[in-house]
Design a protein around this motif. Structure first.
Motif, PDB file in Angstrom:
ATOM      1  N   SER A  28       0.840  -1.197   0.000  1.00 55.19           N
ATOM      2  CA  SER A  28       0.000   0.000   0.000  1.00 55.19           C
ATOM      3  C   SER A  28       0.875   1.246   0.000  1.00 55.19           C
ATOM      4  O   SER A  28       0.659   2.203  -0.755  1.00 55.19           O
ATOM      5  CB  SER A  28      -0.905   0.006   1.236  1.00 55.19           C
ATOM      6  OG  SER A  28      -1.446   1.280   1.440  1.00 55.19           O
ATOM      7  N   ALA A  29       1.891   1.222   0.851  1.00 49.21           N
ATOM      8  CA  ALA A  29       2.749   2.404   0.983  1.00 49.21           C
ATOM      9  C   ALA A  29       3.578   2.635  -0.285  1.00 49.21           C
ATOM     10  O   ALA A  29       3.673   3.749  -0.798  1.00 49.21           O
ATOM     11  CB  ALA A  29       3.664   2.225   2.194  1.00 49.21           C
ATOM     12  N   LEU A  32       3.054   4.736  -6.745  1.00 47.30           N
ATOM     13  CA  LEU A  32       3.488   5.803  -7.641  1.00 47.30           C
ATOM     14  C   LEU A  32       4.143   6.913  -6.833  1.00 47.30           C
ATOM     15  O   LEU A  32       4.996   7.643  -7.324  1.00 47.30           O
ATOM     16  CB  LEU A  32       2.289   6.351  -8.405  1.00 47.30           C
ATOM     17  CG  LEU A  32       1.600   5.327  -9.327  1.00 47.30           C
ATOM     18  CD1 LEU A  32       0.314   5.894  -9.891  1.00 47.30           C
ATOM     19  CD2 LEU A  32       2.542   4.934 -10.452  1.00 47.30           C
ATOM     20  N   GLY A  33       3.728   7.029  -5.566  1.00 43.69           N
ATOM     21  CA  GLY A  33       4.312   8.036  -4.679  1.00 43.69           C
ATOM     22  C   GLY A  33       5.810   7.865  -4.530  1.00 43.69           C
ATOM     23  O   GLY A  33       6.552   8.846  -4.454  1.00 43.69           O
ATOM     24  N   TYR A 111      -5.602   8.402  -9.164  1.00 46.13           N
ATOM     25  CA  TYR A 111      -4.435   7.515  -9.135  1.00 46.13           C
ATOM     26  C   TYR A 111      -4.564   6.444 -10.219  1.00 46.13           C
ATOM     27  O   TYR A 111      -3.591   6.059 -10.856  1.00 46.13           O
ATOM     28  CB  TYR A 111      -4.418   6.864  -7.753  1.00 46.13           C
ATOM     29  CG  TYR A 111      -3.109   6.288  -7.272  1.00 46.13           C
ATOM     30  CD1 TYR A 111      -2.232   7.051  -6.513  1.00 46.13           C
ATOM     31  CD2 TYR A 111      -2.786   4.963  -7.513  1.00 46.13           C
ATOM     32  CE1 TYR A 111      -1.052   6.502  -6.025  1.00 46.13           C
ATOM     33  CE2 TYR A 111      -1.614   4.414  -7.019  1.00 46.13           C
ATOM     34  CZ  TYR A 111      -0.750   5.197  -6.278  1.00 46.13           C
ATOM     35  OH  TYR A 111       0.407   4.650  -5.792  1.00 46.13           O
ATOM     36  N   PHE A 233       1.708  10.980   2.324  1.00 48.42           N
ATOM     37  CA  PHE A 233       1.151  10.330   1.146  1.00 48.42           C
ATOM     38  C   PHE A 233       1.829   8.989   0.914  1.00 48.42           C
ATOM     39  O   PHE A 233       1.181   7.970   0.680  1.00 48.42           O
ATOM     40  CB  PHE A 233       1.328  11.231  -0.083  1.00 48.42           C
ATOM     41  CG  PHE A 233       0.709  10.678  -1.336  1.00 48.42           C
ATOM     42  CD1 PHE A 233      -0.634  10.893  -1.615  1.00 48.42           C
ATOM     43  CD2 PHE A 233       1.457   9.938  -2.242  1.00 48.42           C
ATOM     44  CE1 PHE A 233      -1.221  10.381  -2.767  1.00 48.42           C
ATOM     45  CE2 PHE A 233       0.879   9.424  -3.398  1.00 48.42           C
ATOM     46  CZ  PHE A 233      -0.459   9.650  -3.661  1.00 48.42           C
ATOM     47  N   SER A 234       3.146   8.997   1.028  1.00 47.49           N
ATOM     48  CA  SER A 234       3.890   7.799   0.694  1.00 47.49           C
ATOM     49  C   SER A 234       3.615   6.667   1.680  1.00 47.49           C
ATOM     50  O   SER A 234       3.599   5.498   1.303  1.00 47.49           O
ATOM     51  CB  SER A 234       5.384   8.098   0.645  1.00 47.49           C
ATOM     52  OG  SER A 234       6.088   6.969   0.210  1.00 47.49           O
ATOM     53  N   SER A 236       0.846   6.107   3.106  1.00 49.08           N
ATOM     54  CA  SER A 236      -0.593   5.802   3.066  1.00 49.08           C
ATOM     55  C   SER A 236      -1.283   6.126   4.383  1.00 49.08           C
ATOM     56  O   SER A 236      -2.186   5.414   4.811  1.00 49.08           O
ATOM     57  CB  SER A 236      -0.870   4.331   2.764  1.00 49.08           C
ATOM     58  OG  SER A 236      -0.311   3.950   1.542  1.00 49.08           O
ATOM     59  N   MET A 239      -5.858   8.698   6.140  1.00 50.34           N
ATOM     60  CA  MET A 239      -7.210   8.456   5.617  1.00 50.34           C
ATOM     61  C   MET A 239      -7.786   7.098   6.004  1.00 50.34           C
ATOM     62  O   MET A 239      -8.785   6.680   5.455  1.00 50.34           O
ATOM     63  CB  MET A 239      -7.227   8.586   4.107  1.00 50.34           C
ATOM     64  CG  MET A 239      -6.180   7.745   3.439  1.00 50.34           C
ATOM     65  SD  MET A 239      -6.711   7.166   1.842  1.00 50.34           S
ATOM     66  CE  MET A 239      -7.818   5.859   2.318  1.00 50.34           C
TER      67      MET A 239
HETATM   68  N1  TRP Z   1       1.173   5.364  -0.619  1.00 46.48           N
HETATM   69  C1  TRP Z   1       0.791   5.230  -1.989  1.00 46.48           C
HETATM   70  C2  TRP Z   1       1.923   5.744  -2.846  1.00 46.48           C
HETATM   71  O1  TRP Z   1       2.938   6.107  -2.345  1.00 46.48           O
HETATM   72  C3  TRP Z   1      -0.498   5.913  -2.307  1.00 46.48           C
HETATM   73  C4  TRP Z   1      -1.578   5.463  -1.417  1.00 46.48           C
HETATM   74  C5  TRP Z   1      -2.107   4.250  -1.343  1.00 46.48           C
HETATM   75  C6  TRP Z   1      -2.167   6.192  -0.416  1.00 46.48           C
HETATM   76  N2  TRP Z   1      -3.032   4.186  -0.339  1.00 46.48           N
HETATM   77  C7  TRP Z   1      -3.072   5.362   0.247  1.00 46.48           C
HETATM   78  C8  TRP Z   1      -1.975   7.456  -0.004  1.00 46.48           C
HETATM   79  C9  TRP Z   1      -3.782   5.792   1.314  1.00 46.48           C
HETATM   80  C10 TRP Z   1      -2.685   7.891   1.072  1.00 46.48           C
HETATM   81  C11 TRP Z   1      -3.565   7.067   1.739  1.00 46.48           C
HETATM   82  O2  TRP Z   1       1.802   5.768  -4.026  1.00 46.48           O
END
Ligand code: TRP
Length: 462
Positions: A28-29, A32-33, A111, A233-234, A236, A239
């Motif tokens: 998840s982490a 694309l980030g 995304y 963001f990276s 995750s 949220m």
């Molecule tokens: N972390 C992911 C990335 O780096 C993007 C992502 C996936 C995300 N799930 C998330 C970001 C939940 C925030 C919350 O591409």
């Protein structure tokens, strides 16, 4: 409708192994980030100094917040909304969860468009479009053509969502965990191959120097804020994605250790992505601040100018597509777990409806790079719809969600009660006092600073 106010316990799906969970959470982490956004953000923000600050934020803010989300999920055994309701008993806190669910849908919808581009690029590398050392200018034109084509953009986003849905439909252990167990090792192998190729290019050293030797004169408020935004963001966080994954954890998992492993994994992959991109750029004398097109415009020409370049180009886009897929499944799972837990929907129905809604919202993003004039230049906003989505959800909503989560865990649930949860599976937990201090004071203040900066500057810190 009856909404459960206590943790459901009867035959709930669970991660079958600790490794399976770590791979899924790291999946998840890592997305694309890491591979698309991190290199160009580092490039635009001066390289080494940004990277150093970023590492500091991952350790001081990222890991504590990640622990808080996982602990909240595991203790409530519930979704992003239910976790707040179960732990708080009353009040408006579940709204933080609703914000998370909306954010999950919002991020998923733009995304998947970028993920769709990686599929198109995979196709082009297979077809040998870049072979024969084409010039950068035609690579720019190709990127513009692909992203401006309504048919290609919409269809590949749809394809990506279907792929995501087909995994999420099979549940946590049978779908997400299983897919992560295959995809993540594969991703690592591709990364190592690309890394060796890139660092052995003549002139690669300058790229590594740019990435790792900090020039502190490049630091300013915007750089610091983007480093923190990138860390959230990276990883995750912000949220409820990690609340959701935590809800399927067995009680004996060592959350502090798992969080450090997930964050470490994520960080290493971002750095390795940087070590692939920058040497290649510097070896070809290309400035590192090419922005969002870095991976799509610049790299294909580089890879295809080398021996066996078609293979390296193909591997690069395969890497991006896999990384994106393990992230989109986590975004979709946040919404799906909410619907199956709280609304008692069947998983199949939840996946079908979430996929359809995400697709509907992905269409305007897919049309935002020239496909449609309205979405390409939103009247009054001076930005395209995809950038708008990315700013709204990726910047504002994630920061707000992260802030409220820290306040909830630190002050409402209380850091002390959370530590008691963390101690299950992590007896002793040496850093507990430090963690309490970070989650109550340091994390919320830092995230509040991002929000204030975003609002005050109206800036679109990516
Ligand atoms: N972390 C992911 C990335 O780096 C993007 C992502 C996936 C995300 N799930 C998330 C970001 C939940 C925030 C919350 O591409």
């Amino acid at each position: 409708m009856t909404v459960p106010t206590h943790p459901p316990d009867s035959n709930r799906d669970e991660w079958q192994s600790k490794t399976g969970f770590i791979l899924a959470a790291a999946g998840s982490a890592i997305g694309l980030g890491n591979i698309w956004r991190f290199p160009y953000t580092a490039g635009e923000n001066g390289g080494g100094a940004f990277v150093l600050i970023y590492i500091g934020f991952v350790v001081l803010i990222g890991v504590p917040v990640l622990m808080a989300e996982l602990a909240l999920g595991r203790t409530s055994k519930s979704n992003a909304v239910g976790a707040f309701r179960i732990v708080s008993q009353a009040g408006a806190w579940p709204w933080v969860g609703y914000l998370g669910v909306a954010t999950g849908l919002g991020i998923l919808s733009f995304y998947s468009v970028v993920a769709g581009w990686t599929v198109t690029y995979l196709w082009h590398t297979l077809m040998g479009t870049f072979a024969g050392n084409i010039e950068a200018v035609s690579s720019t034109a190709l990127f513009a053509n692909i992203t401006a084509s309504p048919v290609v953009s919409v269809l590949t986003a749809a394809l990506f969502l279907v792929l995501t849905a087909s995994i999420v439909r099979q549940g946590i252990s049978g779908g997400i965990e299983k897919a992560s167990r295959y995809l993540m090792p594969f991703l690592l192998v591709i990364l190592v191959v690309l890394l060796i190729r890139s660092v052995t290019l003549p002139g690669a050293g300058a790229g590594l120097t740019y990435l790792f030797s900090p020039d502190f004169s490049k630091l300013n408020g915007a750089v610091i804020i983007s480093a923190l935004g990138q860390a959230l963001f990276s990883l995750s966080i912000g949220m409820g994605a990690m609340i959701t994954y935590g809800a399927y954890l067995k009680t004996d998992t060592n959350i502090p250790r798992a969080s450090a492993q997930i964050a470490g994994f994520d960080l290493v992959i971002a750095l390795v992505a940087g070590m692939i991109v920058f040497p290649a750029l510097f070896a070809a004398d290309i400035p590192p601040d090419a922005g969002t097109g870095l991976i799509f415009v610049v790299l294909p020409t580089l890879f295809h100018a080398m021996p066996a370049g078609q293979i390296f180009g193909f591997l690069l886009y395969l890497l991006l597509a896999i990384a994106a897929l393990t992230s989109t499944i986590s975004l979709m799972e946040v919404v799906v777990t909410y619907l199956t837990d709280d609304r008692q929907w069947s998983r199949n129905r939840a996946v079908a409806i979430v996929g359809t809604i995400a697709f509907a919202f992905s269409v305007p993003s897919a049309l935002a790079q020239g496909g449609n004039p309205f979405f390409t230049e939103l009247p009054g906003l001076a930005m395209d719809f995809m950038t708008f989505q990315s700013v709204l959800w990726g910047n504002y909503a994630l920061s707000l969600g992260g802030l409220l989560l820290c306040l909830f865990v630190g002050w409402k649930w209380t850091a002390k009660a959370a530590v008691n949860t963390l101690l299950l599976g992590a007896s002793g937990f040496p850093g507990q006092l430090l963690w309490r201090f970070l989650i109550r004071y340091v994390c919320p203040s830092a995230i509040l600073a991002i929000l204030i900066y975003l609002i005050a500057s109206g800036q679109t810190v990516q």
